[in-house]
Write an enzyme that holds these catalytic residues in place. Structure first.
Site, mmCIF file in Angstrom:
data_model
loop_
_atom_site.group_PDB
_atom_site.id
_atom_site.type_symbol
_atom_site.label_atom_id
_atom_site.label_comp_id
_atom_site.label_asym_id
_atom_site.label_seq_id
_atom_site.Cartn_x
_atom_site.Cartn_y
_atom_site.Cartn_z
ATOM 1 N N ASN A 81 0.811 -1.048 -0.128
ATOM 2 C CA ASN A 81 -0.123 -0.006 -0.083
ATOM 3 C C ASN A 81 0.918 1.357 -0.031
ATOM 4 O OD1 ASN A 81 -1.762 1.898 0.376
ATOM 5 N ND2 ASN A 81 -2.533 1.402 2.419
ATOM 6 N N TRP A 82 0.887 1.988 -1.165
ATOM 7 C CA TRP A 82 2.118 2.835 -1.333
ATOM 8 C C TRP A 82 1.344 4.258 -1.052
ATOM 9 C CZ3 TRP A 82 4.643 1.756 -6.501
ATOM 10 C CH2 TRP A 82 5.664 0.576 -6.280
ATOM 11 N N LYS A 83 -0.151 4.392 -0.565
ATOM 12 C CA LYS A 83 -0.622 5.492 0.080
ATOM 13 C C LYS A 83 -0.413 6.623 -0.903
ATOM 14 C CE LYS A 83 -0.040 3.585 4.310
ATOM 15 N NZ LYS A 83 -0.616 3.615 5.870
ATOM 16 N N HIS A 118 -9.937 0.670 3.433
ATOM 17 C CA HIS A 118 -8.784 0.895 4.098
ATOM 18 C C HIS A 118 -9.074 2.012 5.409
ATOM 19 C CE1 HIS A 118 -4.952 2.252 5.590
ATOM 20 N NE2 HIS A 118 -4.516 1.272 4.970
ATOM 21 N N GLU A 178 -7.798 4.490 6.781
ATOM 22 C CA GLU A 178 -7.551 5.720 6.456
ATOM 23 C C GLU A 178 -8.660 6.264 5.547
ATOM 24 O OE1 GLU A 178 -3.359 5.468 5.036
ATOM 25 O OE2 GLU A 178 -3.091 4.958 7.090
ATOM 26 N N GLU A 189 -6.452 -5.093 9.624
ATOM 27 C CA GLU A 189 -5.534 -4.330 9.913
ATOM 28 C C GLU A 189 -5.753 -3.551 11.307
ATOM 29 O OE1 GLU A 189 -2.924 -2.759 6.328
ATOM 30 O OE2 GLU A 189 -4.782 -1.859 6.195
ATOM 31 N N GLY A 233 1.149 2.138 10.870
ATOM 32 C CA GLY A 233 2.291 3.207 11.036
ATOM 33 C C GLY A 233 2.573 3.740 12.279
ATOM 34 N N SER A 268 2.242 -2.333 10.535
ATOM 35 C CA SER A 268 3.466 -2.212 10.930
ATOM 36 C C SER A 268 4.485 -3.739 10.802
ATOM 37 C CB SER A 268 3.694 -1.997 12.595
ATOM 38 O OG SER A 268 3.071 -0.483 12.643
ATOM 39 N N GLY A 307 2.665 -1.364 4.468
ATOM 40 C CA GLY A 307 2.606 0.241 4.056
ATOM 41 C C GLY A 307 3.963 0.555 4.146
ATOM 42 N N GLY A 308 4.531 1.082 5.041
ATOM 43 C CA GLY A 308 5.812 1.822 5.277
ATOM 44 C C GLY A 308 7.173 0.743 4.427
HETATM 45 C C1 PEP Z 1 -1.294 0.401 5.758
HETATM 46 O O1 PEP Z 1 -1.337 1.385 5.649
HETATM 47 O O2 PEP Z 1 -2.120 -0.699 5.135
HETATM 48 C C2 PEP Z 1 -0.404 -0.375 6.481
HETATM 49 C C3 PEP Z 1 -0.318 -1.600 6.754
HETATM 50 O O3 PEP Z 1 0.746 0.494 6.800
HETATM 51 P P1 PEP Z 1 2.045 0.326 7.704
HETATM 52 O O4 PEP Z 1 2.646 -1.142 7.234
HETATM 53 O O5 PEP Z 1 2.937 1.192 7.446
HETATM 54 O O6 PEP Z 1 1.645 0.101 9.125
#
Ligand code: PEP
Length: 247
Positions: free
Chosen positions: A7-9, A94, A96, A160, A166, A199, A220-221
């Protein structure tokens, strides 16, 4: 099959994506990798994948879609437009998006209907807030979130926890297993797989992948550089002691 999703957001630029692809070489027949760039980078990702035949098994999709088919909805992107760019997936629900646009079960269901009409596969996200977990409401919250699924089939589901995204905070193995086994019981025959997201990093991926009921990751990150993303994905090469982990 295991699933490794990025997920590159609202991150990445075209040159950042070029850099990613110049270093990305992860490919395993038993691991499906799916990239979710921002809308504006869907075509660029498509071109990068086409330019590198070794990455032909990579799939990609959008992070959201409109509830509407087409028409006067300035700023929105339809599922059909996403499909028209060659993408085959769309992420729905998601946290967000849920938070920023106050998505309801009705809007999520409409998005899912538009995605299906356009021939897109769906990655549906669920997860509880920290307050809900502390109040012992996790399974009740997840139960209410999956009401949207109904009789739909052949989708990916991502668990999630909102408080884990994050933050570097990750539920303990028992907590993740509890939710995944709950989801397996409810939707196991309808989903392609149940992913964990929140995370996931190079230093915890191995332990997270070994949890009963975890069929892959939504990252994500750690998906923003090829090095960390493929290191996370490499844990799926391991042979776990429990044969059920090797589906
Ligand atoms: C996400 O936004 O779906 C996610 C899992 O982010 P992160 O891995 O950065 O927690």
């Amino acid at each position: 099959m295991k699933y490794l999703c990025a997920n590159w957001k609202m991150a990445m630029t075209q040159s950042g994506i070029d850099e990613f692809f110049s270093r990305f070489s992860f490919s395993k027949p038993d691991v499906q990798t799916i990239l979710f760039p921002s809308y504006v980078h869907l075509s660029h990702v498509h071109h990068q994948i086409q330019a590198q035949p070794s990455q032909g098994s990579l799939q990609w999709g959008a992070q959201d879609c409109s509830t509407e088919k087409s028409g006067a909805f300035t700023g929105e992107i339809s599922a059909a437009q996403i499909q028209d760019l060659g993408a085959t997936w769309v992420m729905i629900g998601h946290s967000e998006r849920r938070q920023r646009t106050a998505e309801t079960a009705q809007t999520l269901s409409a998005k899912w209907d538009r995605a299906t009409e356009a021939g897109l596969n769906v990655l549906f996200c669920v997860g509880e807030s920290l307050e809900q977990r502390k109040a012992g409401q996790t399974l009740a919250v997840i139960e209410s979130q999956i009401a949207v699924v109904g009789s739909r089939t052949s989708f990916l589901l991502a668990y999630e926890p909102v408080w884990s995204i994050g933050t570097g905070l990750v539920p303990c193995e028992k907590e993740i297993e509890e939710v995944h086994l709950f989801l397996k019981k409810r939707l196991g025959s309808q989903t392609l797989g149940i992913l964990y997201g929140g995370s996931v990093k190079t230093d915890n991926a191995n332990a997270l992948a070994a949890i009963n009921g975890v069929d892959g990751f939504l990252v994500g990150g750690a998906s923003l550089t090829a090095a960390s993303f493929q290191e996370v994905g490499s844990v799926f090469n391991l042979t776990y002691p429990d044969p059920s982990f090797n589906r």
